[in-house]
Design a protein around this motif. Structure first.
Motif, PDB file in Angstrom:
ATOM      1  N   ILE A 283       0.849  -1.135   0.110  1.00 54.21           N
ATOM      2  CA  ILE A 283      -0.139   0.054  -0.019  1.00 54.21           C
ATOM      3  C   ILE A 283       0.965   1.190  -0.103  1.00 54.21           C
ATOM      4  O   ILE A 283       0.447   2.160  -0.687  1.00 54.21           O
ATOM      5  CB  ILE A 283      -0.949  -0.007   1.242  1.00 54.21           C
ATOM      6  CG1 ILE A 283      -2.011  -1.073   0.878  1.00 54.21           C
ATOM      7  CG2 ILE A 283      -1.657   1.383   1.431  1.00 54.21           C
ATOM      8  CD1 ILE A 283      -3.217  -1.334   1.778  1.00 54.21           C
ATOM      9  N   ARG A 284       2.099   1.234   0.589  1.00 53.76           N
ATOM     10  CA  ARG A 284       3.100   2.328   0.555  1.00 53.76           C
ATOM     11  C   ARG A 284       3.506   2.593  -0.935  1.00 53.76           C
ATOM     12  O   ARG A 284       3.439   3.816  -1.236  1.00 53.76           O
ATOM     13  CB  ARG A 284       4.072   1.899   1.648  1.00 53.76           C
ATOM     14  CG  ARG A 284       4.917   3.101   2.067  1.00 53.76           C
ATOM     15  CD  ARG A 284       5.979   2.661   3.053  1.00 53.76           C
ATOM     16  NE  ARG A 284       5.395   2.134   4.354  1.00 53.76           N
ATOM     17  CZ  ARG A 284       4.975   3.285   5.324  1.00 53.76           C
ATOM     18  NH1 ARG A 284       4.889   4.606   5.104  1.00 53.76           N
ATOM     19  NH2 ARG A 284       4.331   2.659   6.264  1.00 53.76           N
ATOM     20  N   VAL A 285       3.801   1.741  -1.446  1.00 53.51           N
ATOM     21  CA  VAL A 285       4.306   1.748  -2.767  1.00 53.51           C
ATOM     22  C   VAL A 285       3.262   2.391  -3.832  1.00 53.51           C
ATOM     23  O   VAL A 285       3.353   3.260  -4.536  1.00 53.51           O
ATOM     24  CB  VAL A 285       4.934   0.569  -3.402  1.00 53.51           C
ATOM     25  CG1 VAL A 285       5.220   0.578  -4.843  1.00 53.51           C
ATOM     26  CG2 VAL A 285       5.995   0.055  -2.631  1.00 53.51           C
ATOM     27  N   ALA A 286       1.917   1.875  -3.257  1.00 51.74           N
ATOM     28  CA  ALA A 286       0.888   2.197  -4.424  1.00 51.74           C
ATOM     29  C   ALA A 286       0.406   3.604  -3.861  1.00 51.74           C
ATOM     30  O   ALA A 286       0.140   4.427  -5.039  1.00 51.74           O
ATOM     31  CB  ALA A 286      -0.471   1.319  -4.137  1.00 51.74           C
ATOM     32  N   TRP A 287       0.714   4.009  -2.717  1.00 48.48           N
ATOM     33  CA  TRP A 287       0.266   5.215  -2.407  1.00 48.48           C
ATOM     34  C   TRP A 287       1.139   6.440  -2.953  1.00 48.48           C
ATOM     35  O   TRP A 287       0.750   7.488  -3.508  1.00 48.48           O
ATOM     36  CB  TRP A 287       0.066   5.410  -0.874  1.00 48.48           C
ATOM     37  CG  TRP A 287      -0.025   7.038  -0.686  1.00 48.48           C
ATOM     38  CD1 TRP A 287       0.627   7.453   0.582  1.00 48.48           C
ATOM     39  CD2 TRP A 287      -1.284   7.642  -0.650  1.00 48.48           C
ATOM     40  NE1 TRP A 287       0.407   8.695   0.698  1.00 48.48           N
ATOM     41  CE2 TRP A 287      -0.861   9.166   0.043  1.00 48.48           C
ATOM     42  CE3 TRP A 287      -2.330   7.626  -1.340  1.00 48.48           C
ATOM     43  CZ2 TRP A 287      -1.841  10.182   0.050  1.00 48.48           C
ATOM     44  CZ3 TRP A 287      -3.353   8.920  -1.513  1.00 48.48           C
ATOM     45  CH2 TRP A 287      -2.986  10.127  -0.742  1.00 48.48           C
ATOM     46  N   ASP A 288       2.485   6.081  -3.076  1.00 53.46           N
ATOM     47  CA  ASP A 288       3.484   6.787  -3.637  1.00 53.46           C
ATOM     48  C   ASP A 288       3.207   7.207  -4.948  1.00 53.46           C
ATOM     49  O   ASP A 288       3.250   8.318  -5.365  1.00 53.46           O
ATOM     50  CB  ASP A 288       4.900   6.244  -3.489  1.00 53.46           C
ATOM     51  CG  ASP A 288       5.547   6.401  -1.987  1.00 53.46           C
ATOM     52  OD1 ASP A 288       4.952   7.117  -1.346  1.00 53.46           O
ATOM     53  OD2 ASP A 288       6.562   5.694  -1.928  1.00 53.46           O
ATOM     54  N   TRP A 289       2.801   6.226  -5.637  1.00 51.53           N
ATOM     55  CA  TRP A 289       2.428   6.262  -7.082  1.00 51.53           C
ATOM     56  C   TRP A 289       1.446   7.082  -7.433  1.00 51.53           C
ATOM     57  O   TRP A 289       1.162   8.076  -8.056  1.00 51.53           O
ATOM     58  CB  TRP A 289       2.516   4.952  -7.695  1.00 51.53           C
ATOM     59  CG  TRP A 289       2.260   5.052  -9.186  1.00 51.53           C
ATOM     60  CD1 TRP A 289       3.652   5.030 -10.167  1.00 51.53           C
ATOM     61  CD2 TRP A 289       1.153   5.191 -10.165  1.00 51.53           C
ATOM     62  NE1 TRP A 289       2.895   4.932 -11.331  1.00 51.53           N
ATOM     63  CE2 TRP A 289       1.538   5.109 -11.398  1.00 51.53           C
ATOM     64  CE3 TRP A 289      -0.096   5.053  -9.764  1.00 51.53           C
ATOM     65  CZ2 TRP A 289       0.630   5.417 -12.455  1.00 51.53           C
ATOM     66  CZ3 TRP A 289      -1.013   4.867 -11.057  1.00 51.53           C
ATOM     67  CH2 TRP A 289      -0.418   5.306 -12.101  1.00 51.53           C
ATOM     68  N   HIS A 290       0.377   6.728  -6.512  1.00 48.99           N
ATOM     69  CA  HIS A 290      -1.296   7.318  -6.608  1.00 48.99           C
ATOM     70  C   HIS A 290      -1.061   8.796  -6.383  1.00 48.99           C
ATOM     71  O   HIS A 290      -1.913   9.637  -7.342  1.00 48.99           O
ATOM     72  CB  HIS A 290      -2.235   6.556  -5.700  1.00 48.99           C
ATOM     73  CG  HIS A 290      -3.652   6.594  -6.227  1.00 48.99           C
ATOM     74  ND1 HIS A 290      -4.118   5.950  -7.101  1.00 48.99           N
ATOM     75  CD2 HIS A 290      -4.410   7.752  -5.866  1.00 48.99           C
ATOM     76  CE1 HIS A 290      -5.445   6.121  -7.086  1.00 48.99           C
ATOM     77  NE2 HIS A 290      -5.639   7.187  -6.436  1.00 48.99           N
ATOM     78  N   LYS A 291      -0.508   9.130  -5.330  1.00 47.62           N
ATOM     79  CA  LYS A 291      -0.390  10.593  -5.120  1.00 47.62           C
ATOM     80  C   LYS A 291       0.126  11.617  -6.250  1.00 47.62           C
ATOM     81  O   LYS A 291      -0.113  12.610  -6.266  1.00 47.62           O
ATOM     82  CB  LYS A 291      -0.171  10.799  -3.547  1.00 47.62           C
ATOM     83  CG  LYS A 291       1.518  10.617  -3.413  1.00 47.62           C
ATOM     84  CD  LYS A 291       1.799  10.947  -1.779  1.00 47.62           C
ATOM     85  CE  LYS A 291       3.122  10.725  -1.907  1.00 47.62           C
ATOM     86  NZ  LYS A 291       3.485  10.045  -0.533  1.00 47.62           N
ATOM     87  N   ARG A 292       1.301  10.856  -6.770  1.00 42.24           N
ATOM     88  CA  ARG A 292       1.975  11.571  -7.764  1.00 42.24           C
ATOM     89  C   ARG A 292       1.019  11.731  -9.069  1.00 42.24           C
ATOM     90  O   ARG A 292       1.286  12.739  -9.641  1.00 42.24           O
ATOM     91  CB  ARG A 292       2.873  11.001  -8.022  1.00 42.24           C
ATOM     92  CG  ARG A 292       4.369  11.605  -7.037  1.00 42.24           C
ATOM     93  CD  ARG A 292       5.609  11.109  -7.851  1.00 42.24           C
ATOM     94  NE  ARG A 292       5.959   9.523  -7.564  1.00 42.24           N
ATOM     95  CZ  ARG A 292       6.432   8.662  -8.578  1.00 42.24           C
ATOM     96  NH1 ARG A 292       6.683   9.267  -9.654  1.00 42.24           N
ATOM     97  NH2 ARG A 292       6.444   7.670  -8.262  1.00 42.24           N
ATOM     98  N   TRP A 293       0.300  10.496  -9.351  1.00 40.24           N
ATOM     99  CA  TRP A 293      -0.560  10.693 -10.453  1.00 40.24           C
ATOM    100  C   TRP A 293      -1.684  11.548 -10.509  1.00 40.24           C
ATOM    101  O   TRP A 293      -1.994  12.167 -11.461  1.00 40.24           O
ATOM    102  CB  TRP A 293      -1.015   9.136 -10.821  1.00 40.24           C
ATOM    103  CG  TRP A 293      -1.469   8.679 -12.140  1.00 40.24           C
ATOM    104  CD1 TRP A 293      -2.922   8.888 -12.150  1.00 40.24           C
ATOM    105  CD2 TRP A 293      -1.085   8.527 -13.536  1.00 40.24           C
ATOM    106  NE1 TRP A 293      -3.305   8.654 -13.272  1.00 40.24           N
ATOM    107  CE2 TRP A 293      -2.366   8.556 -14.232  1.00 40.24           C
ATOM    108  CE3 TRP A 293       0.267   8.694 -13.823  1.00 40.24           C
ATOM    109  CZ2 TRP A 293      -1.928   8.335 -15.546  1.00 40.24           C
ATOM    110  CZ3 TRP A 293       0.375   8.173 -15.205  1.00 40.24           C
ATOM    111  CH2 TRP A 293      -0.848   8.136 -16.085  1.00 40.24           C
ATOM    112  N   PHE A 294      -2.465  11.738  -9.151  1.00 40.30           N
ATOM    113  CA  PHE A 294      -3.643  12.201  -9.375  1.00 40.30           C
ATOM    114  C   PHE A 294      -3.612  13.472  -8.706  1.00 40.30           C
ATOM    115  O   PHE A 294      -2.758  13.758  -7.720  1.00 40.30           O
ATOM    116  CB  PHE A 294      -4.641  11.227  -8.466  1.00 40.30           C
ATOM    117  CG  PHE A 294      -5.132  10.047  -9.289  1.00 40.30           C
ATOM    118  CD1 PHE A 294      -6.011  10.139 -10.318  1.00 40.30           C
ATOM    119  CD2 PHE A 294      -4.484   8.805  -9.324  1.00 40.30           C
ATOM    120  CE1 PHE A 294      -6.407   8.858 -11.109  1.00 40.30           C
ATOM    121  CE2 PHE A 294      -4.648   7.711  -9.907  1.00 40.30           C
ATOM    122  CZ  PHE A 294      -5.565   7.587 -10.937  1.00 40.30           C
TER     123      PHE A 294
END
Ligand code: UFG
Length: 323
Positions: free
Chosen positions: A312-323
């Motif tokens: 979830i940490r890796v997914a959040w890092d990606w998601h917050k940069r994308w959206f």
């Protein structure tokens, strides 16, 4: 190997393409881009082909003459499949038949098929192994089960060697930040929780009266990189003509409820997730948790991302940069 990846512009397909390329395989992506993303195709050429267009599929397979195919291309939303079953049977079942026909005609005899724990339906025991009866509760699961059955027949009569991988719930993102999970519309739990935080809108929890300890549904969240490595191992086993079983579960063996996933996101982000309890979603079984012993034993698969918080940490890092 030269590997054709259908649905290689999607979430699981693109991560698998990157992983296979890193291991020296040559990649071709076949994707109609209806739900995938052109930016996620970076490890080989893109054939923008719809599996329902049989001549186009035949043309692509003949042109590239792959050693093996990994078949991800499918619609994969349980709720949508309940509302529009025809869409699912056409796209997932007829599309797969077209692909199989094109492969047989081109003497391409190795296929790894993206199947799902949704083929089991309501669990009769806490851990689902591959011998659990398959009785899907929604058209999505049915469409995937039908393809598994077709593959067994083609194995017997046409020598098409295949292996179905039944995933539980994919999660995580590329730790190098090149790929992540984006669907439109987004219906998957973890990105929906992220979106609830980003847009400051409540996460809809679909039912809190299930027969589970906290009343919310339990799923087995398996990291996308571990899914990718399982596909490589299955391809390599097919290439080495190792005897494989028709299907393998891919999961961690540990379930998390919706509320537990929300709590992990809160820990990772340091923010409170607003929630709203809603009606259960039709077709959702209360709990789906894998026994993936056979994949470990036969494929030598060893999932590395066993801590959901890390995924979830890796997914959040990606998601917050994308959206
Ligand atoms: N959920 C919510 N709120 C949301 C989204 C999801 O409460 O906004 C709940 C669902 O009701 C379910 C759980 O979170 O109980 C997980 O839901 P997902 O939509 O993330 O995943 P599903 O379990 O429905 O389905 C996914 C894939 C399928 C795959 C299946 C296997 O979409 O392709 O996992 O369980 F087959």
């Amino acid at each position: 190997m030269k590997i054709l990846i259908t649905g290689g512009a999607g979430y699981i397909g693109s991560h698998t393409a990157k992983h296979l390329a890193r291991f020296g395989h040559q990649i071709v992506v076949l994707d109609n881009l209806s739900r995938g993303h052109p930016w996620a195709v970076k490890w080989g050429p893109l054939e923008p082909v719809d599996l329902l267009d049989l001549p186009a599929v035949q043309g692509a397979v003949q042109r590239h003459r792959p050693d093996a195919v990994v078949h991800f291309a499918a619609y994969a939303l349980v709720g949508e499949s309940v509302q529009d079953p025809g869409l699912y049977y056409r796209n997932n079942f007829v599309g797969s038949l077209n692909l199989i026909q094109a492969m047989v005609e081109a003497d391409c005899a190795k296929l790894v098929f993206s199947s799902t724990c949704a083929t089991y339906g309501n669990p009769q025991r806490p851990l689902l192994d591959e011998s659990h009866p398959q009785s899907p509760t929604n058209p999505y699961g049915h469409s995937k089960l039908m393809v598994e059955q077709v593959l067994a027949d083609f194995d017997r009569s046409q020598g098409l060697k295949s292996c179905a991988l039944r995933y539980f719930n994919a999660c995580g993102a590329d730790p190098e930040g090149e790929l992540g999970e984006v669907h439109d519309p987004e219906t998957h739990l973890i990105p929906c929780i992220f979106n609830a935080l980003i847009h400051d809108q409540p996460l809809k929890i679909f039912g809190d009266q299930y027969p589970t300890p906290d009343g919310t549904c339990i799923r087995d969240y398996i990291n996308i990189l571990d899914l990718a490595s399982a596909h490589r191992l299955a391809l390599e086993a097919l290439e080495a003509r190792k005897p494989l079983r028709p299907a393998y579960n891919l999961g961690t063996g540990r379930g998390h409820s919706v509320r537990e996933v929300v709590a992990i996101v809160e820990k990772v982000t340091g923010r409170k997730v607003p929630v709203e309890i809603c009606q259960p979603r039709p077709g959702d079984p209360p709990s789906l948790v894998a026994s993936a012993q056979l994949a470990r034993q036969d494929l030598g698969w060893q999932p590395e991302w066993t801590d959901l918080e890390a995924s979830i940490r890796v997914a959040w890092d990606w998601h917050k940069r994308w959206f």
